[in-house]
Design a protein around this motif. Sequence first.
Motif, PDB file in Angstrom:
ATOM      1  N   THR A 140      40.773   9.463 -29.242  1.00 62.68           N
ATOM      2  CA  THR A 140      39.825   8.468 -29.752  1.00 62.68           C
ATOM      3  C   THR A 140      38.431   9.068 -29.928  1.00 62.68           C
ATOM      4  O   THR A 140      37.507   8.373 -30.345  1.00 62.68           O
ATOM      5  CB  THR A 140      39.710   7.256 -28.802  1.00 62.68           C
ATOM      6  OG1 THR A 140      39.072   7.686 -27.583  1.00 62.68           O
ATOM      7  CG2 THR A 140      41.068   6.655 -28.496  1.00 62.68           C
ATOM      8  N   ARG A 141      38.254  10.335 -29.585  1.00 62.84           N
ATOM      9  CA  ARG A 141      36.912  10.917 -29.551  1.00 62.84           C
ATOM     10  C   ARG A 141      36.718  12.073 -30.519  1.00 62.84           C
ATOM     11  O   ARG A 141      35.807  12.886 -30.337  1.00 62.84           O
ATOM     12  CB  ARG A 141      36.619  11.411 -28.142  1.00 62.84           C
ATOM     13  CG  ARG A 141      36.366  10.284 -27.177  1.00 62.84           C
ATOM     14  CD  ARG A 141      35.934  10.844 -25.853  1.00 62.84           C
ATOM     15  NE  ARG A 141      35.394   9.794 -25.016  1.00 62.84           N
ATOM     16  CZ  ARG A 141      35.332   9.879 -23.700  1.00 62.84           C
ATOM     17  NH1 ARG A 141      35.770  10.979 -23.086  1.00 62.84           N
ATOM     18  NH2 ARG A 141      34.813   8.912 -22.994  1.00 62.84           N
ATOM     19  N   LEU A 142      37.574  12.148 -31.526  1.00 66.71           N
ATOM     20  CA  LEU A 142      37.506  13.302 -32.438  1.00 66.71           C
ATOM     21  C   LEU A 142      36.155  13.381 -33.129  1.00 66.71           C
ATOM     22  O   LEU A 142      35.626  14.476 -33.374  1.00 66.71           O
ATOM     23  CB  LEU A 142      38.645  13.230 -33.466  1.00 66.71           C
ATOM     24  CG  LEU A 142      40.062  13.225 -32.866  1.00 66.71           C
ATOM     25  CD1 LEU A 142      41.105  13.266 -33.976  1.00 66.71           C
ATOM     26  CD2 LEU A 142      40.271  14.381 -31.900  1.00 66.71           C
ATOM     27  N   ALA A 143      35.556  12.223 -33.427  1.00 64.23           N
ATOM     28  CA  ALA A 143      34.256  12.221 -34.108  1.00 64.23           C
ATOM     29  C   ALA A 143      33.168  12.838 -33.227  1.00 64.23           C
ATOM     30  O   ALA A 143      32.287  13.552 -33.717  1.00 64.23           O
ATOM     31  CB  ALA A 143      33.872  10.797 -34.512  1.00 64.23           C
ATOM     32  N   ALA A 144      33.252  12.589 -31.925  1.00 64.41           N
ATOM     33  CA  ALA A 144      32.257  13.155 -31.004  1.00 64.41           C
ATOM     34  C   ALA A 144      32.408  14.672 -30.912  1.00 64.41           C
ATOM     35  O   ALA A 144      31.408  15.406 -30.840  1.00 64.41           O
ATOM     36  CB  ALA A 144      32.412  12.529 -29.616  1.00 64.41           C
ATOM     37  N   TYR A 145      33.656  15.144 -30.942  1.00 65.25           N
ATOM     38  CA  TYR A 145      33.869  16.601 -30.897  1.00 65.25           C
ATOM     39  C   TYR A 145      33.348  17.240 -32.187  1.00 65.25           C
ATOM     40  O   TYR A 145      32.727  18.303 -32.160  1.00 65.25           O
ATOM     41  CB  TYR A 145      35.360  16.945 -30.721  1.00 65.25           C
ATOM     42  CG  TYR A 145      36.029  16.242 -29.572  1.00 65.25           C
ATOM     43  CD1 TYR A 145      35.337  15.971 -28.391  1.00 65.25           C
ATOM     44  CD2 TYR A 145      37.356  15.851 -29.637  1.00 65.25           C
ATOM     45  CE1 TYR A 145      35.943  15.322 -27.333  1.00 65.25           C
ATOM     46  CE2 TYR A 145      37.982  15.201 -28.583  1.00 65.25           C
ATOM     47  CZ  TYR A 145      37.270  14.932 -27.442  1.00 65.25           C
ATOM     48  OH  TYR A 145      37.880  14.280 -26.404  1.00 65.25           O
ATOM     49  N   ALA A 146      33.620  16.568 -33.317  1.00 68.41           N
ATOM     50  CA  ALA A 146      33.171  17.098 -34.610  1.00 68.41           C
ATOM     51  C   ALA A 146      31.642  17.144 -34.660  1.00 68.41           C
ATOM     52  O   ALA A 146      31.052  18.102 -35.174  1.00 68.41           O
ATOM     53  CB  ALA A 146      33.722  16.231 -35.751  1.00 68.41           C
ATOM     54  N   ALA A 147      31.002  16.124 -34.103  1.00 67.65           N
ATOM     55  CA  ALA A 147      29.531  16.085 -34.101  1.00 67.65           C
ATOM     56  C   ALA A 147      28.962  17.211 -33.243  1.00 67.65           C
ATOM     57  O   ALA A 147      27.971  17.860 -33.613  1.00 67.65           O
ATOM     58  CB  ALA A 147      29.052  14.725 -33.584  1.00 67.65           C
ATOM     59  N   ALA A 148      29.599  17.477 -32.104  1.00 70.27           N
ATOM     60  CA  ALA A 148      29.134  18.567 -31.235  1.00 70.27           C
ATOM     61  C   ALA A 148      29.294  19.906 -31.944  1.00 70.27           C
ATOM     62  O   ALA A 148      28.395  20.762 -31.906  1.00 70.27           O
ATOM     63  CB  ALA A 148      29.915  18.554 -29.921  1.00 70.27           C
ATOM     64  N   LEU A 176      24.288  22.167 -25.821  1.00 69.75           N
ATOM     65  CA  LEU A 176      24.351  20.798 -26.342  1.00 69.75           C
ATOM     66  C   LEU A 176      23.418  19.848 -25.592  1.00 69.75           C
ATOM     67  O   LEU A 176      23.376  18.653 -25.886  1.00 69.75           O
ATOM     68  CB  LEU A 176      25.799  20.276 -26.271  1.00 69.75           C
ATOM     69  CG  LEU A 176      26.803  21.000 -27.188  1.00 69.75           C
ATOM     70  CD1 LEU A 176      28.239  20.634 -26.819  1.00 69.75           C
ATOM     71  CD2 LEU A 176      26.525  20.673 -28.660  1.00 69.75           C
ATOM     72  N   GLY A 177      22.691  20.368 -24.617  1.00 70.08           N
ATOM     73  CA  GLY A 177      21.753  19.527 -23.869  1.00 70.08           C
ATOM     74  C   GLY A 177      22.444  18.461 -23.025  1.00 70.08           C
ATOM     75  O   GLY A 177      21.926  17.347 -22.881  1.00 70.08           O
ATOM     76  N   ALA A 226      27.430  35.939 -27.466  1.00 63.53           N
ATOM     77  CA  ALA A 226      26.268  36.793 -27.170  1.00 63.53           C
ATOM     78  C   ALA A 226      24.984  36.138 -27.694  1.00 63.53           C
ATOM     79  O   ALA A 226      23.961  36.088 -26.991  1.00 63.53           O
ATOM     80  CB  ALA A 226      26.459  38.178 -27.788  1.00 63.53           C
ATOM     81  N   GLU A 227      25.045  35.615 -28.916  1.00 67.27           N
ATOM     82  CA  GLU A 227      23.858  34.963 -29.492  1.00 67.27           C
ATOM     83  C   GLU A 227      23.535  33.675 -28.715  1.00 67.27           C
ATOM     84  O   GLU A 227      22.364  33.360 -28.452  1.00 67.27           O
ATOM     85  CB  GLU A 227      24.099  34.666 -30.977  1.00 67.27           C
ATOM     86  CG  GLU A 227      22.979  33.898 -31.676  1.00 67.27           C
ATOM     87  CD  GLU A 227      21.612  34.588 -31.620  1.00 67.27           C
ATOM     88  OE1 GLU A 227      21.557  35.822 -31.363  1.00 67.27           O
ATOM     89  OE2 GLU A 227      20.596  33.884 -31.813  1.00 67.27           O
ATOM     90  N   ARG A 252      27.102  24.476 -35.189  1.00 69.99           N
ATOM     91  CA  ARG A 252      27.154  25.159 -36.476  1.00 69.99           C
ATOM     92  C   ARG A 252      25.762  25.187 -37.105  1.00 69.99           C
ATOM     93  O   ARG A 252      25.329  26.208 -37.630  1.00 69.99           O
ATOM     94  CB  ARG A 252      28.157  24.445 -37.393  1.00 69.99           C
ATOM     95  CG  ARG A 252      28.696  25.300 -38.521  1.00 69.99           C
ATOM     96  CD  ARG A 252      29.715  24.539 -39.361  1.00 69.99           C
ATOM     97  NE  ARG A 252      31.020  24.448 -38.757  1.00 69.99           N
ATOM     98  CZ  ARG A 252      31.647  23.316 -38.419  1.00 69.99           C
ATOM     99  NH1 ARG A 252      31.074  22.152 -38.625  1.00 69.99           N
ATOM    100  NH2 ARG A 252      32.832  23.334 -37.876  1.00 69.99           N
ATOM    101  N   ALA A 253      25.063  24.063 -37.005  1.00 70.14           N
ATOM    102  CA  ALA A 253      23.705  23.974 -37.560  1.00 70.14           C
ATOM    103  C   ALA A 253      22.743  24.910 -36.822  1.00 70.14           C
ATOM    104  O   ALA A 253      21.741  25.358 -37.390  1.00 70.14           O
ATOM    105  CB  ALA A 253      23.211  22.530 -37.481  1.00 70.14           C
ATOM    106  N   MET A 254      23.056  25.200 -35.573  1.00 67.51           N
ATOM    107  CA  MET A 254      22.237  26.147 -34.801  1.00 67.51           C
ATOM    108  C   MET A 254      22.589  27.588 -35.144  1.00 67.51           C
ATOM    109  O   MET A 254      21.999  28.527 -34.585  1.00 67.51           O
ATOM    110  CB  MET A 254      22.447  25.914 -33.288  1.00 67.51           C
ATOM    111  CG  MET A 254      21.894  24.588 -32.777  1.00 67.51           C
ATOM    112  SD  MET A 254      22.598  24.152 -31.135  1.00 67.51           S
ATOM    113  CE  MET A 254      21.676  25.264 -30.074  1.00 67.51           C
ATOM    114  N   GLY A 255      23.582  27.776 -36.025  1.00 63.77           N
ATOM    115  CA  GLY A 255      23.996  29.126 -36.415  1.00 63.77           C
ATOM    116  C   GLY A 255      24.814  29.831 -35.355  1.00 63.77           C
ATOM    117  O   GLY A 255      24.872  31.066 -35.329  1.00 63.77           O
TER     118      GLY A 255
END
Length: 283
Positions: A75-83, A217-218, A139-140, A88-91
């Motif tokens: 039921t939480r696939l959207a939360a995993y995708a958002a994380a 992810l804070g 490493a990054e 990904r946005a952080m590179g």
Amino acid sequence: MIVTRFAPSPNGPLHLGHAYSAIVAHEIAKERGGRFLLRIEDIDGVRSRPELAREFRADLAWLGLEWAEVPAQSTRLAAYAAAAERLRAMGLLYPCRCTRLAVRDAATAKGPDGPVYPGTCRGAVFTPDEAVAWRLDVAEALRRTGPLTWFDERAGEQRARPEMHGDVVLVRKEVATPASYHLAVTVDDAADGVTLVTRGMDLFPATHVHRLLQALLGLPVPTWHHHALLLDDGGIKLAKRRGSPSLADRRETGEDGRALADSLRASRFPAGITLGESLSGDS
Ligand SMILES: [Zn+2]
């Protein structure tokens, strides 16, 4: 308030090792006036058999445990995708097309879960329709977070060493099971308000990755309690494939579940079963 959890995957029946794990988490919560949660980790693709979740609840009730159930992973696939999107946005994620076999052939080091991915696809060019997994550039990631520590109630303070795993997969190629174990449990434990992650010693190395993901992810950082494992007479972790009777089998033959739970609480195990700190073959 302390919150512990038991998080089985419905890809096979529960056995004595699971019962022990659930009881450890349940007892800690009870002794400290906290809550004990059940979470069904049902995103293991074709191996996942949702109907087993009903059996799991019956097993826990038979053992005399009381729990609150939180949403299943499916039921939480959207939360995993958002994380994943955030990382990904952080590179910090890169696509990988390698098969398990290719990773095995290319690996030069062995990690806690097998061959360490040597970074083959880092910087590779991909076509848009290619099926890819997404890996964390460890490493990054560590360069951004700086040194991290985590605390296990039994083993004490640990320096996070996620690099021992190499660049782990966070998003799988398989559309049916998009989030890896590492990503899903880290998101879940935060969402469920788990303050003490209770699980077997076999998952101790995975915690290095989870601590890194929490920093990226804070997310709040829990404490961990990795308990010793029930081993068979060959020193192998109990599992159904090695002939350990399932809890459902025991239940159906009329065994007293509460008495079994009392035995496990007192560390009294059936003949041939011992409590061990490490698995046979572990280095
Ligand atoms: Zn690759």
